[in-house]
Write a protein that holds these residues in place. Structure first.
Motif, mmCIF file in Angstrom:
data_model
loop_
_atom_site.group_PDB
_atom_site.id
_atom_site.type_symbol
_atom_site.label_atom_id
_atom_site.label_comp_id
_atom_site.label_asym_id
_atom_site.label_seq_id
_atom_site.Cartn_x
_atom_site.Cartn_y
_atom_site.Cartn_z
ATOM 1 N N GLN A 1 38.330 47.641 32.337
ATOM 2 C CA GLN A 1 37.631 48.841 32.813
ATOM 3 C C GLN A 1 37.090 48.647 34.232
ATOM 4 N N GLN A 2 36.569 47.446 34.493
ATOM 5 C CA GLN A 2 36.049 47.167 35.834
ATOM 6 C C GLN A 2 37.176 47.199 36.868
ATOM 7 N N GLU B 1 39.922 48.884 36.682
ATOM 8 C CA GLU B 1 40.333 50.282 36.851
ATOM 9 C C GLU B 1 39.368 51.025 37.764
ATOM 10 N N SER B 2 38.065 50.787 37.567
ATOM 11 C CA SER B 2 37.062 51.483 38.388
ATOM 12 C C SER B 2 37.119 51.048 39.852
#
Length: 452
Positions: free
Chosen positions: A354-355, A357-358
């Motif tokens: 997720q990190q 992707e962000s």
């Protein structure tokens, strides 16, 4: 770092690349030491037929903290003296190349040669403080396990009774590690046989029966505390948790369960409220409340430390996976570490994904996604068939597809399908996964209908 080496499967004859360890420096590769001690060093699973494959090669072991440097050249290689010396020299050059500058010491001029692999393992264990008596006890445990593994089902209870005094915590740990090791090496049949032996040991030994009683008591306590938490309603407040903690004051078992189930509730504000309650309490009740506060602080710190250690280990393992030079090496590493691919590891993996992707790191996203899919694939392989089927049912894209899968396969599993759904539902209930519990209830009803 392991070397990518072409390995031929003795069963099907296919060649595949595998990460073969030849130099184990404990400071840089502690996992290599663990694999060596567990008997899993350079042990792989054929990607084609699933057979276990073990690579026989010279290797060097170095533990700088104990000034221990050993080399093992397998006798079955039958190397002439010049080739043997060259192999050892090459290994020493590899070690020197990875050591920090200026760390070479006098004991490293001549590595100690181990005549047998077990001799090397024994020397490493002795350096770790494991005495010859302890090693003999471990050999005795393995001897008992070997007897149980080769015995007919009807004779195992008597063997267990004869060796009842030898069955203790260390014995059960050895058995569990062997099951994990066999599963990781692809020896599924042996792992299943050991799991059956484990069930018999639990059922027929004094220590096993005590373990089961303790586990049942702990489960009952966890269930009772979980029900007390649920009784607080959908939106409990700090005063509710404070009242519940006071109810369990002096009951360490229930306090541990309470903190384990709702650790986030015991934050700074909670302890402020508890301190305020101590100040307002009658003098004869303050000591009891202060003891409660101290114990709750100890329990929360213990949970936090354990959680941090688990997350740190998971992060290190993820880094090892991400550093794999190619797909085959990655698959090998995943299978070697399948025993520790748990919920904590998946949480760390997803958090990193997720990190990435962000932050728009597309290359890292692709790599972590690939690792995630490969890990899930290996975990599915390790599941019993009925549990794998339940997992596939939950992942069905539509209710129609789920029903089709049930119609085609439910009767092959029979009542075990319902039992497995109930077990999964119970596990999800303990974690508070209400949405999954609802889906499992619907799935069970559909499974009952398919089995009718």
């Amino acid at each position: 770092m392991p070397k990518q080496t072409n390995v031929r499967c003795p069963n099907c004859g296919i060649q595949f690349a595998a990460p073969v360890e030849t130099v184990i420096d404990v400071s840089q590769n502690p996992n290599g030491k663990m694999l060596l001690l567990a008997g899993s060093l350079n042990a792989f699973q054929c990607p084609n037929c699933g057979s276990p494959v073990r690579v026989t090669t010279p290797f060097l072991f170095h533990d700088g903290s104990k000034e221990l440097l050993m080399v093992y050249v397998p006798p079955e290689l039958n190397l002439p003296k010049p080739e043997r010396e060259k192999a050892i020299g090459d290994l020493m050059r590899e070690l020197t190349a990875i050591l920090p500058q200026g760390s070479f010491k006098s004991y490293m001029f001549q590595p100690r040669e181990a005549l047998t692999l077990q001799g090397m393992v024994d020397t490493i264990l002795q350096a770790d403080g494991v005495t010859p008596e302890m090693m003999q006890q471990q050999r005795d445990r393995l001897s008992v396990l070997e007897s149980l593994l080769g015995a007919p089902e009807e004779t195992r209870p008597s063997i267990i009774e004869q060796n009842d005094a030898k069955i203790d915590t260390q014995f059960m740990q050895t058995l569990s590690l062997l099951i994990q090791r066999m599963a990781a090496e692809g020896q599924t049949e042996v792992a299943q046989q050991l799991a059956i032996v484990q069930e018999d040991v639990l059922a027929f030994s004094s220590f096993g029966q005590t373990l089961m009683r303790d586990a049942q008591e702990q489960e009952a306590v966890m269930q009772e505390v979980a029900e007390s938490i649920q009784a607080l309603g959908a939106q409990p407040v700090r005063a509710d948790f404070l009242s519940l903690a006071q109810r369990y004051a002096g009951d360490d078992q229930r306090l541990e369960a309470l903190v384990g189930l709702i650790r986030p509730a015991f934050d700074y504000a909670f302890f402020q409220d508890l301190t305020a309650a101590i100040g307002k309490a009658p003098a004869d009740e303050r000591e009891k409340l202060e003891t409660l506060r101290d114990r709750l602080l100890e329990l929360t710190q213990a949970v936090d430390a354990q959680t941090q250690a688990v997350i740190a280990d998971a992060a290190k393992l993820l880094q090892v996976f991400a550093s794999a030079p190619d797909e085959q090496a990655l698959d090998g590493l995943i299978r070697e570490n399948v025993a520790v691919l748990d919920e904590a590891f998946l949480s760390v993996l997803l958090a990193n994904l997720q990190q990435a992707e962000s932050q728009g790191k597309s290359d890292l996203v692709a790599k972590l996604t690939d690792i995630y899919e490969r890990v899930l694939g290996v975990l599915r392989e390790q599941m019993p068939p009925v549990l794998r089927f339940v997992n596939e049912l939950l992942g069905a894209p539509t209710p129609e597809e789920q029903q089709k899968m049930l119609d085609e396969n439910a009767k092959a599993f029979g009542e075990s399908l319902l039992t497995t759904i109930d077990a999964v539902s119970e596990a999800m209930s303990a974690r508070g996964e209400d949405s999954i519990i609802e889906r499992l209830a619907e799935l069970r009803a559909a499974a009952e209908q398919a089995l009718a």
